[in-house]
Write a protein that holds these residues in place. Structure first.
Motif, PDB file in Angstrom:
ATOM      1  N   GLU C 316     -74.647  18.413 -13.809  1.00  0.00           N
ATOM      2  CA  GLU C 316     -73.223  19.390 -14.926  1.00  0.00           C
ATOM      3  C   GLU C 316     -72.578  20.202 -14.424  1.00  0.00           C
ATOM      4  N   PHE C 317     -73.098  20.032 -12.986  1.00  0.00           N
ATOM      5  CA  PHE C 317     -72.633  20.980 -11.395  1.00  0.00           C
ATOM      6  C   PHE C 317     -71.345  19.737 -11.118  1.00  0.00           C
ATOM      7  N   SER C 320     -68.610  19.610 -13.418  1.00  0.00           N
ATOM      8  CA  SER C 320     -68.212  21.486 -13.598  1.00  0.00           C
ATOM      9  C   SER C 320     -66.559  21.539 -13.149  1.00  0.00           C
ATOM     10  N   ARG C 322     -64.452  22.647 -12.067  1.00  0.00           N
ATOM     11  CA  ARG C 322     -64.282  23.410  -9.876  1.00  0.00           C
ATOM     12  C   ARG C 322     -64.294  22.307  -9.504  1.00  0.00           C
ATOM     13  N   GLN C 324     -65.447  18.901  -9.844  1.00  0.00           N
ATOM     14  CA  GLN C 324     -64.428  17.392 -10.246  1.00  0.00           C
ATOM     15  C   GLN C 324     -63.041  17.901  -8.938  1.00  0.00           C
ATOM     16  N   THR C 337     -63.648  14.066 -15.513  1.00  0.00           N
ATOM     17  CA  THR C 337     -62.729  14.481 -16.935  1.00  0.00           C
ATOM     18  C   THR C 337     -61.920  15.598 -16.774  1.00  0.00           C
ATOM     19  N   ASP C 343     -57.813  22.879 -13.493  1.00  0.00           N
ATOM     20  CA  ASP C 343     -58.612  23.529 -13.004  1.00  0.00           C
ATOM     21  C   ASP C 343     -57.350  24.463 -11.609  1.00  0.00           C
TER      22      ASP C 343
END
Lengths: 398, 397, 417
Positions: C316-317, C320, C322, C324, C337, C343
């Motif tokens: 999941e991190f 995220s 950021r 990525q 993503t 971002d």
């Protein structure tokens, strides 16, 4: 009941220890290990009856299921505690085996058993630990004999022998003869020739890769061949040499690829020092009187060496020849560092490299085992043939 | 071979041959002192700038320490470029490509000031940590003759300027000369690699020698039932080529869960047929009287082994030990197969990984190759006789 | 934005103290009770550093648990080591895996469905996600995905007044023109399956026909013939030693079709002004299709539950925005993503480096190679060899590909190894 075969107890103990390990790895069913244990029990009881309290350490071995080496230490303890109570002959038998067993057991586990295990593995279909493998009989061997890459690797091994062994031997003999003329600075020259041999092949190959560099390599500057990509040229050398004459050679006749020749040149450089040192030792063992006598008879330099050195050196040469022949089947490091993919068109593939690729890159352990077994067979046949043909001509008497 | 001319020819031939043999070593060392631009020349540079003593003196003046250089917080270093006032040079500290944040580039103030007869380029560390390396780029007008305070590592054309690059403007003398060595050493945990290699090789030598000596003594000196069978078995295993064992031993180690441990590197090679064979020959050559005398004095087999045979066989042990050590230290295939984590890499594996990591930085690659072979070469110079005899002995039937 | 600065600073601090992220991770894992190993195939450079920096950042937020990245050599070494790990019964928690690796591991039912872990996959690039969907179930999280783009030499194109080609015809014409002018081939390529895939896809080819692998289709022969003619006609130059970027010094260079993951390496090596563009396609309106390469992160079923829980949080991190954004901008891999594109870190970086926008644009025109368990061997030893035979040994393209087709069929049916 006067004697007690303590060395038998020891042998059974060693097998018990190995059997227990094998059982843990799933190579031996539990009843196998237990029957070995029962066998040991028999010897332990017999020993106790024969030797009394001094044979008690034997009982230690019965605890082997907890810690397998005890099955070896038990009889050893008994022998030490019995001391002179053991007759001379029994002592020889026991200590002989006790000293041999550690090395022998390791040999059995890591060399003898694996040889058979390799054959066993080669009978299965694509063993890779992920999916269960089915028994396939000799299928791997059938595929192997029609595998063009296997034949390419075998062909390269052939070229390796043809190119490197005579070159290396001739050069080394020449250098060794020169070094044997009571030349000054012998140590310096010997060092120069010998250093490549003790240099790690990995480092040496990294240096040679740099020398062979297509643009900035030293060799291309020396030969005025800028841009020649030695290690990535898959064309056979015979084909390259004959092309200007209008002859186009194909397949095996085209010879080893330029890349493989570059690998072989580096190998000759690496092993020359070893050959020189061995040949020099051989030369120094030839009595000086032979040469003095020949000189009195007015023999020339070449006559002396043809009539004295060559025959008397033949055992050494034969040894180096055998070593080179077998070594050709094991070439790996220099090829792997110089041409990591096995050559642009798989043209620098060697048997060991192919085995590595199949086993450790494609994870087909059974096919790789089949390659290993066939290689073994080829080496065996070659060694036997060579013994029969060549060894007769070798002169072992000095 | 008596005449002087013949001797001279022998020397010339040997020198030429030895030169060819030694050339790769020279080339390795020479390249290891080259800057990337010097290394990547189609025309070879025989003596790189970093090997010239004049430049060592120049480099010693740059940096906090004259030997190791560096630039501490708040410290500065000034480089003098003689030249006319007409066209000032430009200077900057290049950012390392791809980095988010470059403490050296961001923490260094660069000033170009006019001094007497030339230009000063002053670098000041404004950060809080010391820098071991400060790269520098100076754009120098092409029409002005150049007399740099230290030969630049690279010189390229950039419009009307020469782009002069230094990998380190604060090297100190040693940092300057051994730049590639430091670079290569820092790039990977070589200390750990050396430990793995030395530990593996030493255990193989010590334990292997001991086991081989035991077995060889028994085979040579103790009459025990089944001796011939054992000897035949030992000889038979000699016929099995090493590659046959790769796969099954790997599988065995995997089943034991020993992959990627010292066990995998050491245990399969502890029993050496070759060692047994060699030492047996040696024990056979000892006079029987020695052992008979000992037996009369009441010495058992173990006493005979440890008091007589082992001490006498030290030369044999040394030669076999050197051979085993070389084999273990230089091995590539086996460690390549059975290890995976960087902690278990041997030196040779580390070098192999470095070959792909270093890319076209041949200076660093050659420096790494040099320190990988250094221990063995040093060992050779210390114990030359043992090396040669040890190897020569392997050839005796 | 504040968090962004913290992350960027964190990445920077590791450099400033000249402490390698590797060592930071060692420290973090020394105290952790649950250590989830992540086996990867990055040998060095920007990708390895970026992964390690990600892990450092993730571990900071964990108490008593950590992820430990373990390098295993190249990708091919990696899959071998994983198989060995199965033999020993000690598998890692996570590993990088190509789609074909996933197919192989699934034969042994060794992988955990990602959704069963509870990782949300909304917003992940659908093309990437579909590639790791087997039987309707997702078995991997797209991680370091690269896309082919067109690298070019701005200086050279400007010098001869040649615009960046938008179609294949324009591309060939430009390459011919520049090569004539410079006196040497200016289109550089590695004679391998990746280069081939670009031409193959954009001539309308597809590897699978009715679920059957076809290597010798009409389009394949056409693609290989085009390349072979390029060499014959002197506008295409095969590079056989190392990567293209390692050869940039030698001779005139104008174009190469190469992976976006090579971006940082190209930048370092190029002495000229480096340009990046979407691939020339079949028509002017739409970029050509690029081959997607790079791996996914998979989670092994055999790993203990606690470690799988760490893996879930880590994945999941990784997904995220950021993470990525940071990972993509550091390496040239494509963000997987949509969220990453919004971002601030990514936007700030992309504003300065428009090349990253090109990567993302190209990633919408992506194609994959077939996910067969044997693909690795086919790609390198069969198809790759056929391509090299044609390019380097002047073999007839049709004959070479027919032979490759036969070899591949034999391999897939188990008649050869």
């Amino acid at each position: 009941m006067r004697t007690y075969p303590l060395h038998w107890a020891l042998g059974v103990g060693v097998f018990l220890a190995l059997g227990l390990y094998a059982q843990r790895l799933g190579f031996l069913p539990a009843w196998g290990a237990w029957s070995l244990w029962a066998g040991y029990l028999f010897f332990a009881l017999w020993g106790l009856r024969w030797g009394g309290w001094r044979a008690v350490p034997l009982a230690l071995g019965l605890l082997a299921p907890l810690f397998p080496p005890l099955a070896f230490l038990g009889p050893l303890g008994a022998a030490l505690s019995l001391g002179r109570a053991l007759p001379e002959k029994a002592q020889a038998a026991f200590y002989g085996w006790a000293l041999v067993w550690p090395a022998l057991a390791l040999l059995l586990v890591w060399q003898v058993f694996p040889t058979f295990y390799a054959f066993y593995l080669s009978l299965f279909d694509r063993v890779n630990f992920l999916r269960p493998a089915a028994f396939a009989g000799l299928q791997n061997y059938r595929i192997l004999l029609e595998d063009p890459l296997f034949w390419r690797a075998l062909g390269n091994t052939f070229w390796y022998v043809v190119f490197t062994v005579p070159t290396g031997l001739l050069l080394a003999t020449f250098v060794a003869i020169l070094l044997n003329t009571q030349v000054a600075f012998l140590g310096l020259y010997r060092t120069l020739f010998f250093l490549p041999y003790i240099t790690a092949l990995t480092a040496a190959a990294a240096v040679w890769r740099w020398i062979y560099h297509p643009e900035f390599g030293f060799l291309n500057w020396l030969l005025h061949t800028p841009g020649l990509d030695w290690l990535n040229t898959p064309t056979g050398v015979f084909a390259l040499l004959l092309r200007p004459l209008g002859v186009e050679l194909q397949g095996f006749l085209a010879g080893p690829s330029l890349a493989f020749v570059a690998v072989m040149a580096m190998s000759v450089w690496h092993f020359l020092g070893y050959q020189v040192v061995i040949l020099l030792a051989g030369l120094q063992a030839i009595p000086k009187e032979y040469y003095e006598a020949a000189e009195l008879d007015g023999a020339s330099f070449f006559q002396k060496h043809r009539l004295i050195t060559w025959p008397l050196l033949s055992p050494t040469t034969f040894f180096l020849f055998t070593l080179g022949l077998i070594g050709a089947f094991q070439v790996f490091t220099q090829v792997y560092v110089l041409t990591p993919t096995g050559g642009v068109l798989q043209d620098t593939l060697t048997l060991t490299f192919y085995l590595y690729n199949k086993g450790f890159r494609d994870s087909d352990f059974s096919y790789a085992s089949a390659i290993a077994m066939v290689t073994f067979l080829v080496i065996l046949v070659l060694t036997l043939v060579q013994r029969r043909l060549l060894e007769k001509r070798v002169n072992y008497e000095i | 071979m008596r005449s002087k001319a013949a001797r001279l020819i022998v020397h010339l031939v040997l020198l030429a041959g030895g030169g060819v043999m030694a050339f790769p070593f020279y080339w390795m060392l020479a390249t290891s002192f080259k800057s990337p631009q010097e290394a990547l020349q189609a025309e070879p540079v025989w003596v790189p700038e970093r090997m010239k003593p004049m430049n060592w003196l120049k480099a010693a003046r740059l940096g906090d320490s004259s030997l190791f250089g560096g630039l501490g917080p708040g410290r500065s270093v000034a480089l003098f470029f003689p030249g006319p006032e007409a066209k000032p040079p430009k200077a900057l500290v290049p950012r390392s490509p791809g980095a988010f944040f470059d403490p050296v580039a961001d923490g260094t103030r660069v000033e170009v000031a006019r001094g007497e007869g030339g230009w000063w380029v002053r670098l000041t560390n404004t950060g809080e940590a010391g820098f071991r390396r400060v790269p520098l780029v100076v754009l120098w007008p092409k029409e002005v003759p150049l007399e740099p305070p230290l030969p630049p590592d690279a010189r390229r054309s950039q419009g009307e300027y020469w782009r002069l690059e230094w990998v380190n403007a604060v090297p100190g003398a040693l940092g300057y000369v051994f730049h590639n060595y430091l670079e290569a050493w820092d790039a990977a945990p070589w200390g750990r690699y050396f430990f793995v290699s030395f530990f593996t090789a030493s255990v193989q030598v010590v334990v292997g020698l001991f086991l081989a000596a035991l077995a060889a003594f028994a085979l040579a000196r103790i009459p025990f039932p089944g001796k011939e069978a054992v000897f035949v078995l030992v000889l038979a295993t000699m016929m099995v080529p090493g590659e046959v064992l790769l796969i099954p031993n790997y599988v065995l180690l995997a089943r034991l869960g020993w992959l990627d441990t010292f066990y995998a590197l050491i245990v399969p090679w502890l029993a050496s047929v070759f060692g047994i064979f060699l030492l047996r020959q040696f024990y056979l050559s000892l006079p029987q009287d020695l052992f008979d005398a000992a037996r009369i004095d009441g010495a058992g087999y173990l006493t005979q082994l440890f008091r007589i045979a082992l001490p006498l066989s030290v030369p044999g042990l040394v030669s076999y030990g050197i051979f085993t050590f070389l084999g273990a230290y230089n091995a590539l295939l086996w460690p390549l197969i059975v290890t995976q984590s960087p902690e278990m890499r041997t030196v040779q594996l580390g070098l192999l990984a470095f070959v792909s990591e270093a890319g076209s930085d041949y200076g660093a690659l050659m420096a790494a190759s040099a320190f990988v072979i250094a221990p063995v070469v040093l060992g050779y110079f210390v114990a030359q006789r043992q090396f040669i005899q040890g190897i020569a002995r392997t050839g005796l039937k | 934005m504040k968090k962004a600065l913290v992350l960027v600073a964190a990445l920077g601090v590791a450099f400033a103290q000249q402490v390698k992220p590797e060592d930071v991770i060692k420290g973090q894992c020394a105290k952790a009770k649950v250590v989830a190993e992540l086996w990867h195939g990055f040998t060095g450079g920007a990708p390895k550093a970026a992964l390690e920096n990600l892990v450092v950042e993730f571990n900071k937020g964990q108490q008593g648990r950590c992820v430990r990245p373990v390098p295993q050599g190249g990708y091919r070494d990696l899959s071998t080591k994983i198989k060995a790990a199965f033999a020993a019964g000690k598998v890692p928690t996570m590993a990088q895996a190509f789609e074909n690796n996933i197919a192989l591991y699934l034969e042994a039912k060794a992988l955990l469905p990602i959704e069963s872990l509870g990782v949300r996959l909304q917003g992940v690039n659908l093309a990437f996600l579909n590639a790791v969907r087997f039987g309707g179930v997702v078995y991997g999280v797209p991680f370091n995905k690269s896309i082919q783009v067109l690298y070019y030499n701005k200086d050279l194109l400007k010098k001869h007044g040649v615009p960046v080609p938008a179609t294949l015809e324009e591309f060939v014409a430009a390459a011919k023109k520049l090569s004539r002018a410079e006196g040497g081939p200016v289109y550089w390529f590695q004679p391998d399956a990746s280069t081939f895939a670009y031409f193959f896809f954009n001539l309308g080819g597809s590897y699978l026909k009715d679920g059957k692998l076809v290597l010798n289709s009409k389009e394949a022969v056409e693609a290989l013939t085009l390349l072979q003619n390029g060499v014959k006609e002197g506008w295409a130059k095969p590079i056989t030693s190392g990567y293209i970027n390692q050869n940039l010094g030698s001779g005139p260079y104008a174009f190469s079709v190469d992976t976006s993951a090579g971006y940082t390496y190209y930048l370092q090596a190029a002495k000229f002004d480096l340009g990046v563009a979407t691939l020339p396609g079949r028509t002017k309106g739409q970029p050509g299709y690029g081959l997607v390469q790079g791996t996914n992160l998979v989670v092994f079923r055999q790993a203990p539950k606690e470690e799988q829980a760490v893996a879930k949080d880590f994945l999941e991190f990784v997904l995220s925005p950021r993470a990525q954004a940071v990972f993509a901008t550091a390496t040239g891999y494509v963000p997987v993503t949509e969220g990453a594109l919004k971002d601030p870190v990514y936007q700030a970086y992309a504003a300065e480096n428009p090349d990253y926008v090109t990567f993302v644009r190209q990633s919408r025109y992506a194609k994959f190679e077939p996910a067969l368990a044997e693909w690795e061997q086919i790609r390198f030893d069969i198809l790759g060899q056929a391509i090299k035979e044609a390019i380097l040994n002047k073999a007839d393209p049709k004959a070479a590909l027919d032979r490759a087709q036969k070899l591949a069929e034999d391999l897939l049916s188990g008649r050869t190894r």
